[in-house]
Design a protein around this motif. Structure first.
Motif, short mmCIF file in Angstrom:
data_model
loop_
_atom_site.label_atom_id
_atom_site.label_comp_id
_atom_site.label_asym_id
_atom_site.label_seq_id
_atom_site.Cartn_x
_atom_site.Cartn_y
_atom_site.Cartn_z
N CYS A 208 -0.67 -1.22 -1.64
CA CYS A 208 -0.19 -0.07 -1.27
C CYS A 208 0.91 -0.16 -0.27
CB CYS A 208 -1.48 0.80 -0.69
SG CYS A 208 -0.78 2.50 0.03
N LYS A 209 2.15 0.38 -0.24
CA LYS A 209 3.12 0.18 0.53
C LYS A 209 3.91 1.40 1.35
CE LYS A 209 4.83 -3.89 -1.78
NZ LYS A 209 6.06 -4.79 -2.86
N ASP B 20 7.10 3.61 2.84
CA ASP B 20 8.76 3.88 2.64
C ASP B 20 9.17 2.58 2.85
OD1 ASP B 20 7.69 6.14 1.50
OD2 ASP B 20 8.10 7.46 3.30
N GLY C 221 -5.48 3.26 -1.62
CA GLY C 221 -4.26 4.08 -1.20
C GLY C 221 -4.83 4.88 0.03
N TYR D 195 -3.19 4.84 3.92
CA TYR D 195 -2.85 6.10 4.61
C TYR D 195 -3.34 5.99 6.14
CZ TYR D 195 -3.03 10.75 6.46
OH TYR D 195 -2.65 12.02 7.43
N GLU E 35 0.49 -0.77 -7.98
CA GLU E 35 1.00 -0.01 -6.81
C GLU E 35 0.48 1.31 -6.50
OE1 GLU E 35 5.02 0.68 -3.79
OE2 GLU E 35 4.94 -1.02 -5.45
N VAL E 36 -0.27 1.55 -5.60
CA VAL E 36 -0.76 2.96 -5.35
C VAL E 36 -0.02 3.39 -4.25
CG1 VAL E 36 -2.90 2.45 -6.61
CG2 VAL E 36 -2.53 2.16 -4.23
N SER E 37 -0.01 4.86 -3.93
CA SER E 37 0.57 5.54 -2.96
C SER E 37 -0.39 5.70 -1.78
CB SER E 37 1.18 6.96 -3.29
OG SER E 37 2.38 6.63 -4.35
N PRO E 38 0.11 5.54 -0.68
CA PRO E 38 -0.77 6.22 0.49
C PRO E 38 -1.32 7.48 0.46
CG PRO E 38 1.24 5.19 1.42
CD PRO E 38 1.50 5.58 -0.10
N GLU E 39 -2.57 7.94 0.45
CA GLU E 39 -3.10 9.06 0.24
C GLU E 39 -4.33 9.37 1.12
OE1 GLU E 39 -5.04 11.75 -3.53
OE2 GLU E 39 -4.42 9.71 -3.76
#
Length: 552
Positions: free
Chosen positions: A72-73, A75, A121, A125, A305-309
């Motif tokens: 998870c990265k 921006d 994810g 966050y 890859e997953v998004s911060p959530e």
């Protein structure tokens, strides 16, 4: 934020890590996909007089451990959190020989993948909002095959989670499955003296760790009577031991916090064949050395890859909606167990009256009137979202025993009222949750309505739910359960159904499939069940019964 982290970690089957008992150092090969390996052409047959090369005569590896990495990265491209989870793949030969084992492993693969993707994810966050610079955070699940033969498939699972705090959470468990049925085996299945096992384990632990005896004795939680219970007996009753049967004997491992504090570390023992002859059921005993390296090969999958959530607290995430596969009784064959041992009931007493006050009956016998919400030794069950009337609950929230963290939240309206996925049928009357219990990681729920079955015949049934996948394992036949509660004894569910001008029975159901094993005629509809030792106490509309439970 720490409250969020705590709630998330409890959602895992166990919060644990790769530094566990008998830590597995997994060698990772050069990246390649399992699918590519499967498509590699077979070597040509040697010509007459030639000796096959060693690589061409090597037997097919029974298992492939495909290691998935998750990142998870932010921006700016900075890593906020990482994760890994295993995917256990049987060879084509083993998959053909053990199809139910392959199905069970497929479900576990889904659970591991979903758990790590979600936590990575969420941890990403948290890392974005961390002002202490403790990131990147991590969630890891690693697996190493421990044994694989016709009697037992055993996989060591090591867990590790770090999302801030004084130290990571980590531990070890074993996944022990019957290769033929795909069913999870309990410790009681593989030893000859289940009753005496807790003391053997306790004595061995105390002999191996004399400095921890006092700590372990004081670490046991309080029982219902307010006294410290024997934690070794409790773990056996709850089937929460981490164990394996290998070429040395019965191996037992306790992770940090399991029977002692974090500082005590991992506690493990082996009850060897020579020291404890006859302890292990002969069919599960191992006489030859297990070559663990030959059991599997390890390969890498592509990094995901997953998004911060922000998943929020479990209380804020909302319930998981359970679908309705259909109104007919059914069961998932993966969970079927031909070796299930069912109880039988022998009537001891029968006291009939015009009407039996169940609450008073409970009080006189030292019981508690059974209604939702309630707490058992592990969980607090709270109904929610009533429909029509304030007792017609269609949502179930499950917390830890002290109600500090919400573990599961299920919206069951569609499951119990429709429409179903087969025909789009809905219930003619509003049905609701009557009772619920988690038993060996499966949630069992009794559902029904309060009127004649002629008004809605698809009612008063039991359902079983896989907590990890949020899927229905089975639905029993209708008209078997409309009492206040039910009881589970071994492989048997004790429930009951009855109503004015309808047949009244106690039903015994198979815990793995929901199938009816037996039914016992009673004078009127069962209202409450209680089990004390080998006795079953039953309150019906007009009769109080006691039964002797045979086959425990």
């Amino acid at each position: 934020m720490m409250k969020k982290i705590t709630a998330l970690l409890i959602l895992f089957v166990v919060t644990a890590g790769f530094s566990g008992c008998r830590k597995a150092e997994v060698a990772v090969n050069e990246p390649s996909q399992a699918e590519e390996a499967a498509e590699t052409p077979a070597p040509e047959e040697p010509k007459e007089g030639e000796t096959p090369k060693e690589s061409e005569t090597k037997e097919e590896t029974p298992l492939t451990v495909l290691v998935h990495s998750v990142v998870c990265k932010g921006d700016d491209g900075k890593e906020l959190a990482t994760g890994t989870y295993p995917e256990i793949l049987l060879s084509e030969d083993k998959k053909s020989s053990y199809p139910k084992l392959a199905d069970s492993l497929s479900k576990k693969n889904e659970e591991w993948a979903d758990s790590v993707r979600t936590s990575t994810g969420t941890y990403g966050y948290y890392c974005m909002t961390d002002d202490m610079g403790l990131g990147p955070y991590s969630s890891e699940i690693k697996a190493e095959p421990d044994r694989f033969d016709d009697r037992l498939f055993s996989l060591q699972i090591n867990y590790y989670d770090f999302a801030g705090g004084a130290h990571p959470n980590h531990g070890t468990e074993f996944l022990n499955l019957d290769p033929v049925t795909g069913r999870k085996l309990s410790l009681a299945d593989v030893i000859t003296d289940p009753e005496g096992a807790p003391k053997l384990i306790k004595d061995k632990v105390y002999a191996a760790y004399p400095d921890l005896v006092e700590e372990i004795e004081s670490y046991a939680y309080l029982g219902e009577e307010g006294e410290n219970e024997d934690i070794f007996t409790r773990k056996f009753e709850e089937d929460t031991y981490t164990w394996s049967v290998n070429d040395e004997g019965l191996y037992i491992c306790f992770s940090p916090y399991e029977i002692a504090t974090y500082a005590a570390g991992y506690i493990d023992i082996t009850l060897g064949y020579d020291e404890y002859p006859g302890l292990i059921v002969k069919a599960y005993a191992v006489s030859d050395k297990i070559d663990k390296k030959a059991l599997s090969e390890v390969t890498d999958a592509d990094t995901e890859e997953v998004s911060p959530e922000d998943s929020g607290d479990a209380e804020d995430a909302g319930p998981v909606t359970l679908s309705n596969p259909g109104w007919e009784s059914f069961y998932d064959e993966v969970y079927e167990y031909q070796g299930a041992k069912h109880i039988s009931l022998t009537k001891l007493t029968e006291e009939k009256s015009d009407w039996l006050d169940t609450d008073r009956w409970a009080e006189e016998n030292g019981f508690v009137p059974r209604r939702l919400p309630y707490a058992d030794d592990m969980y607090y069950y709270e109904p929610a979202s009533p429909v029509e009337y304030d007792y017609m609950y269609n949502e179930l929230k499950i917390y830890d025993k002290d109600k500090e963290n919400l573990l599961y939240d299920f919206d069951m309206y569609t499951l119990i009222n429709g429409p179903d996925e087969k025909a789009g049928k809905t219930s003619r009357l509003t049905q609701y949750i009557k009772w619920a219990q988690i038993y060996k990681d499966i949630l069992y729920v009794s559902v029904g309505h309060n009127t004649y079955s002629s008004s809605e015949p698809d009612t008063s049934y039991m359902i079983a739910i896989n907590l990890g996948l949020s899927t229905v394992i089975w639905r029993s036949s209708p008209l078997v359960s409309n009492a206040r509660n039910f009881k589970i004894v071994g492989d048997t569910i004790i429930c009951g159904y009855g109503f004015t001008a309808e047949d009244d029975f106690i039903y015994l159901l198979d815990v793995f499939t929901g199938k009816t094993v037996d039914k016992i005629k009673v004078n009127s509809g069962p209202d409450q069940f209680e089990v004390v030792g080998d006795k079953l106490y039953v309150a019906t509309y007009n009769t109080a019964y006691t039964f002797k439970i045979e086959g425990i």
